[in-house]
Design a protein around this motif. Sequence first.
Motif, PDB file in Angstrom:
ATOM      1  N   UNK A  63       6.679  -3.822   7.532  1.00  0.00           N
ATOM      2  CA  UNK A  63       5.521  -4.019   8.408  1.00  0.00           C
ATOM      3  C   UNK A  63       4.444  -2.962   8.172  1.00  0.00           C
ATOM      4  N   UNK A  64       4.843  -1.785   7.778  1.00  0.00           N
ATOM      5  CA  UNK A  64       3.902  -0.688   7.537  1.00  0.00           C
ATOM      6  C   UNK A  64       3.234  -0.775   6.168  1.00  0.00           C
ATOM      7  N   UNK A  65       3.934  -1.330   5.179  1.00  0.00           N
ATOM      8  CA  UNK A  65       3.487  -1.255   3.787  1.00  0.00           C
ATOM      9  C   UNK A  65       2.848  -2.539   3.263  1.00  0.00           C
ATOM     10  N   UNK A  66       3.288  -3.709   3.697  1.00  0.00           N
ATOM     11  CA  UNK A  66       2.749  -4.971   3.178  1.00  0.00           C
ATOM     12  C   UNK A  66       1.393  -5.239   3.828  1.00  0.00           C
ATOM     13  N   UNK A  67       0.374  -5.411   2.980  1.00  0.00           N
ATOM     14  CA  UNK A  67      -0.998  -5.581   3.465  1.00  0.00           C
ATOM     15  C   UNK A  67      -1.663  -6.780   2.793  1.00  0.00           C
ATOM     16  N   UNK A  70      -6.433  -4.679   2.734  1.00  0.00           N
ATOM     17  CA  UNK A  70      -5.651  -3.498   3.083  1.00  0.00           C
ATOM     18  C   UNK A  70      -5.162  -3.477   4.519  1.00  0.00           C
ATOM     19  N   UNK A  71      -5.323  -4.586   5.239  1.00  0.00           N
ATOM     20  CA  UNK A  71      -4.842  -4.673   6.622  1.00  0.00           C
ATOM     21  C   UNK A  71      -3.378  -5.108   6.629  1.00  0.00           C
ATOM     22  N   UNK A  72      -2.556  -4.501   7.482  1.00  0.00           N
ATOM     23  CA  UNK A  72      -1.146  -4.903   7.547  1.00  0.00           C
ATOM     24  C   UNK A  72      -0.994  -6.397   7.815  1.00  0.00           C
ATOM     25  N   UNK A  73      -0.090  -7.020   7.088  1.00  0.00           N
ATOM     26  CA  UNK A  73       0.213  -8.439   7.277  1.00  0.00           C
ATOM     27  C   UNK A  73       1.103  -8.613   8.509  1.00  0.00           C
ATOM     28  N   UNK A  74       2.020  -7.677   8.695  1.00  0.00           N
ATOM     29  CA  UNK A  74       2.975  -7.722   9.798  1.00  0.00           C
ATOM     30  C   UNK A  74       2.702  -6.575  10.760  1.00  0.00           C
ATOM     31  N   UNK A  75       3.215  -6.726  11.971  1.00  0.00           N
ATOM     32  CA  UNK A  75       3.185  -5.639  12.953  1.00  0.00           C
ATOM     33  C   UNK A  75       4.622  -5.373  13.381  1.00  0.00           C
ATOM     34  N   UNK A  83       0.855  -1.180   0.000  1.00  0.00           N
ATOM     35  CA  UNK A  83       0.000   0.000   0.000  1.00  0.00           C
ATOM     36  C   UNK A  83       0.894   1.234   0.000  1.00  0.00           C
ATOM     37  N   UNK A  84       0.395   2.293  -0.572  1.00  0.00           N
ATOM     38  CA  UNK A  84       1.113   3.559  -0.496  1.00  0.00           C
ATOM     39  C   UNK A  84       0.918   4.137   0.898  1.00  0.00           C
ATOM     40  N   UNK A  85       1.716   5.113   1.228  1.00  0.00           N
ATOM     41  CA  UNK A  85       1.582   5.807   2.496  1.00  0.00           C
ATOM     42  C   UNK A  85       1.129   7.235   2.237  1.00  0.00           C
ATOM     43  N   UNK A  86       0.404   7.785   3.176  1.00  0.00           N
ATOM     44  CA  UNK A  86       0.062   9.193   3.065  1.00  0.00           C
ATOM     45  C   UNK A  86       1.314  10.010   3.377  1.00  0.00           C
ATOM     46  N   UNK A  87       1.295  11.268   3.022  1.00  0.00           N
ATOM     47  CA  UNK A  87       2.424  12.144   3.345  1.00  0.00           C
ATOM     48  C   UNK A  87       2.643  12.179   4.854  1.00  0.00           C
ATOM     49  N   UNK A  88       1.556  12.163   5.622  1.00  0.00           N
ATOM     50  CA  UNK A  88       1.682  12.168   7.082  1.00  0.00           C
ATOM     51  C   UNK A  88       2.314  10.870   7.589  1.00  0.00           C
ATOM     52  N   UNK A  89       1.907   9.748   7.018  1.00  0.00           N
ATOM     53  CA  UNK A  89       2.492   8.466   7.438  1.00  0.00           C
ATOM     54  C   UNK A  89       3.982   8.415   7.113  1.00  0.00           C
TER      55      UNK A  89
END
Length: 130
Positions: A74-78, A82-87, A39-45
């Motif tokens: 962990x932040x990008x792979x979903x 669209x839920x994160x696969x990793x934490x 997933x892409x990240x927002x500018x804030x993320x």
Amino acid sequence: VGANERRGMTISRDGFLNKFGRRYAVKKLPVSGDEVRLRSLTAREMHDFRRSLVDRAGKPISQRWDNQDQLLIALVVVDEEGRPVFTEADVEQLAECDGGVVTWLAGRCKEWTGFLPDDDWSPIADAAKN
């Protein structure tokens, strides 16, 4: 109007703000052919991620700094929803995975989110001090 400009073709403020939400991409892992969804990240993320690597004084937090590739994965792979696969709890296990696969995947995550694959994070420490 210059040669590279067209009248009436610029995007409006509302058009821009409503058009650029989250994007997704599927990549095949080079070793196994398995697919991962990014997933892409927002500018804030993106900003929050950079800032999470340093403390309030701008000094790198060594454990986070040393594991930034795994943290980004962990932040990008979903999953498909669209839920994160990793934490962040998985970061240590990701660090024990094949380094070539982790480095490759982190590179794809950086490219997809807008980070440069060879980003020099040292200016982040400087910015955090201000």
